[in-house]
Each structure stands twice: as C-alpha cells, then as structure tokens.
Design a protein around this motif. Sequence first.
Motif, PDB file in Angstrom:
ATOM      1  N   SER A   1      10.230  32.268  36.150  1.00 37.98           N
ATOM      2  CA  SER A   1      10.403  32.029  34.762  1.00 37.98           C
ATOM      3  C   SER A   1       9.192  31.515  34.344  1.00 37.98           C
ATOM      4  CB  SER A   1      11.700  31.005  34.875  1.00 37.98           C
ATOM      5  OG  SER A   1      12.888  31.917  35.106  1.00 37.98           O
ATOM      6  N   CYS A   2       9.151  31.891  32.967  1.00 43.60           N
ATOM      7  CA  CYS A   2       7.927  31.122  32.310  1.00 43.60           C
ATOM      8  C   CYS A   2       8.219  30.938  30.942  1.00 43.60           C
ATOM      9  CB  CYS A   2       6.621  32.066  32.107  1.00 43.60           C
ATOM     10  SG  CYS A   2       5.515  31.390  31.276  1.00 43.60           S
ATOM     11  N   ASN A   3       7.985  29.534  30.596  1.00 40.18           N
ATOM     12  CA  ASN A   3       8.220  29.018  29.157  1.00 40.18           C
ATOM     13  C   ASN A   3       6.845  28.723  28.564  1.00 40.18           C
ATOM     14  OD1 ASN A   3       8.754  26.176  27.537  1.00 40.18           O
ATOM     15  ND2 ASN A   3      10.496  27.700  27.332  1.00 40.18           N
ATOM     16  N   GLN A   4       6.952  28.838  27.124  1.00 41.00           N
ATOM     17  CA  GLN A   4       5.485  28.370  26.586  1.00 41.00           C
ATOM     18  C   GLN A   4       6.116  27.679  25.384  1.00 41.00           C
ATOM     19  OE1 GLN A   4       3.905  30.007  23.700  1.00 41.00           O
ATOM     20  NE2 GLN A   4       4.845  31.903  23.493  1.00 41.00           N
ATOM     21  N   THR A   5       5.361  26.760  25.045  1.00 36.12           N
ATOM     22  CA  THR A   5       5.561  25.886  23.866  1.00 36.12           C
ATOM     23  C   THR A   5       4.481  26.145  22.743  1.00 36.12           C
ATOM     24  OG1 THR A   5       4.528  24.013  24.757  1.00 36.12           O
ATOM     25  CG2 THR A   5       7.088  24.257  24.902  1.00 36.12           C
TER      26      THR A   5
ATOM     27  N   GLU B   1      -1.141  20.006  22.516  1.00 39.47           N
ATOM     28  CA  GLU B   1      -1.629  20.698  23.601  1.00 39.47           C
ATOM     29  C   GLU B   1      -0.869  21.777  24.157  1.00 39.47           C
ATOM     30  OE1 GLU B   1      -4.421  19.710  25.152  1.00 39.47           O
ATOM     31  OE2 GLU B   1      -4.230  20.997  26.842  1.00 39.47           O
ATOM     32  N   ALA B   2      -1.440  23.117  24.077  1.00 36.29           N
ATOM     33  CA  ALA B   2      -0.991  24.414  24.759  1.00 36.29           C
ATOM     34  C   ALA B   2      -0.219  23.750  25.946  1.00 36.29           C
ATOM     35  CB  ALA B   2      -1.848  25.246  24.647  1.00 36.29           C
ATOM     36  N   ALA B   3       1.174  24.468  26.227  1.00 35.09           N
ATOM     37  CA  ALA B   3       1.577  24.393  27.432  1.00 35.09           C
ATOM     38  C   ALA B   3       2.286  25.549  27.770  1.00 35.09           C
ATOM     39  CB  ALA B   3       2.718  23.120  27.295  1.00 35.09           C
ATOM     40  N   VAL B   4       2.294  26.045  29.183  1.00 32.13           N
ATOM     41  CA  VAL B   4       2.873  26.994  29.643  1.00 32.13           C
ATOM     42  C   VAL B   4       3.405  26.621  31.230  1.00 32.13           C
ATOM     43  CG1 VAL B   4       2.517  29.144  30.642  1.00 32.13           C
ATOM     44  CG2 VAL B   4       1.457  28.444  28.654  1.00 32.13           C
ATOM     45  N   THR B   5       4.886  26.638  31.265  1.00 31.22           N
ATOM     46  CA  THR B   5       5.381  26.075  32.279  1.00 31.22           C
ATOM     47  C   THR B   5       6.051  27.210  33.246  1.00 31.22           C
ATOM     48  OG1 THR B   5       5.915  24.047  31.149  1.00 31.22           O
ATOM     49  CG2 THR B   5       7.035  24.323  33.092  1.00 31.22           C
ATOM     50  N   GLN B   6       5.788  27.169  34.413  1.00 32.60           N
ATOM     51  CA  GLN B   6       6.635  28.214  35.132  1.00 32.60           C
ATOM     52  C   GLN B   6       7.314  27.392  36.212  1.00 32.60           C
ATOM     53  OE1 GLN B   6       2.121  30.351  36.224  1.00 32.60           O
ATOM     54  NE2 GLN B   6       3.780  30.959  37.508  1.00 32.60           N
ATOM     55  N   SER B   7       8.540  28.416  36.789  1.00 35.29           N
ATOM     56  CA  SER B   7       9.273  27.759  37.706  1.00 35.29           C
ATOM     57  C   SER B   7       9.824  29.009  38.334  1.00 35.29           C
ATOM     58  CB  SER B   7      10.498  27.200  36.916  1.00 35.29           C
ATOM     59  OG  SER B   7      11.287  27.845  36.301  1.00 35.29           O
ATOM     60  N   PRO B   8      10.096  28.695  39.823  1.00 39.36           N
ATOM     61  CA  PRO B   8       9.881  27.642  40.545  1.00 39.36           C
ATOM     62  C   PRO B   8       8.370  27.492  40.799  1.00 39.36           C
ATOM     63  CG  PRO B   8      10.759  29.218  42.017  1.00 39.36           C
ATOM     64  CD  PRO B   8      10.821  29.779  40.464  1.00 39.36           C
ATOM     65  N   ARG B   9       8.102  26.321  41.284  1.00 42.30           N
ATOM     66  CA  ARG B   9       6.470  26.251  41.815  1.00 42.30           C
ATOM     67  C   ARG B   9       6.124  27.108  43.314  1.00 42.30           C
ATOM     68  NH1 ARG B   9       2.829  22.735  40.331  1.00 42.30           N
ATOM     69  NH2 ARG B   9       1.562  24.445  41.315  1.00 42.30           N
TER      70      ARG B   9
END
Lengths: 114, 110
Positions: free
Chosen positions: A22-26, A1-9
């Motif tokens: 910040s943004c991180n993608q797997t 499953e494609a995942a894009v995580t942002q921080s902070p919310r």
Amino acid sequence: EAAVTQSPRNKVAVTGGKVTLSCNQTNNHNNMYWYRQDTGHGLRLIHYSYGAGSTEKGDIPDGYKASRPSQENFSLILELATPSQTSVYFCASGDADWGAETLYFGSGTRLTVL
Amino acid sequence: GDQVEQSPSALSLHEGTDSALRCNFTTTMRSVQWFRQNSRGSLISLFYLASGTKENGRLKSAFDSKERRYSTLHIRDAQLEDSGTYFCAAEVTNAYKVIFGKGTHLHVLP
C-alpha cells in the motif's frame, strides 16, 4: 512537506500467496508510481497512474497488478507471489501533469518471498 | 531503448576530497533528478533540474542545457555521511517516462 507513506515496511510471503503493498500520499499529486529496486538494475518502473481510477503498465508489469481507488492511495498487488519478486519496492508521487517533474518517494517496502 | 548510463558504478574516496558523478543519456531528456539512498534504503531527493545548475551546500548539479544528453553531480569536501548510493533519474522528452540509472555506490573513507 510532501509525504508518501508505504506499508508494510517489511513483508515475508510464501510462494503462491497474495501480497498487497500500500501507498498513501498527502501531496494531492495526480501521478503515482511503483518501482522495484534490485542490485544491478537500479529502479525499474512496474506500474503508474495518472489519477484515481487509472493504472498503466510500466517497464516490468508482468506478475503485478495495480489499483488506484482514490487520489491518495495506490496499491501494488501480487496475486501469486514468486521468489523472483523478492525485492525492495518504492512508491512515488509526482507533481506535474506531463511526466514526473519531481518525484517524492516513500521509504520502501522490503518483500521476501519464500 | 532509452537508456541512462551512470558512472562510475562504485567510488571510494577520502574525507575532504572532491568527486563527480555523471549520467549520460542515449536520447534527449526533459529533466533530471538526483537522489541519494541512505543506509535504511530510503530515497532522498537532492536536485531536480530542467536546465542549468543548482547548488546546495557541498553538492552541485548541472544539466547540459544544449543537447540535454548528460548531467553531473559534484560533491565537494566529502564527508562520511555522504556515503550511500546515488541515483539519477531522467524524464524522456515528449514521452511519459522516467528512467533511472543503476546507481553509483559512494564510500567515503576516514
């Protein structure tokens, strides 16, 4: 499953302060994007990147810098935050070499600049 | 410049009814993607189309394959959970650019 995580919310900053989103993608996608969303404007492109080490200006880059130190990470930097930068920011990654064939979005960061 | 015009800007309808959202493009587009933004603000991808139509449950989307100047999103038998803001995003042909519409605010009433 494609995942894009942002921080902070959520982030509250003061005028003139420095803010880093910040943004991180797997997904191992080459392309990454930063958008801001404002009522009446929809989503507008701030900066994007073709891959590690690359950053390109989007439609509204003024007041923002971007950094892509690796395939996975793409940051949006506000060196001197202003109240007009209060918005919701979305990061996305795309899985096509030319354009963004399909965009995968993070959940968004709500930034308030006082 | 290149534009994506989304209509209507807001729509209220009762549960069980059908609706159609539309995006018109001022230039030919390579592809279109539809999103729904939920109440928390997260964007959920509904469809990506380079041509033709796609269907998923009560949702159906079409992209004009001939002139590539518009796309539609049909919602059949609307439910309360369909409420939210819907965005289309189009990729400009021969350009590295994706343009978003301003969104349609959909409110489904009991």
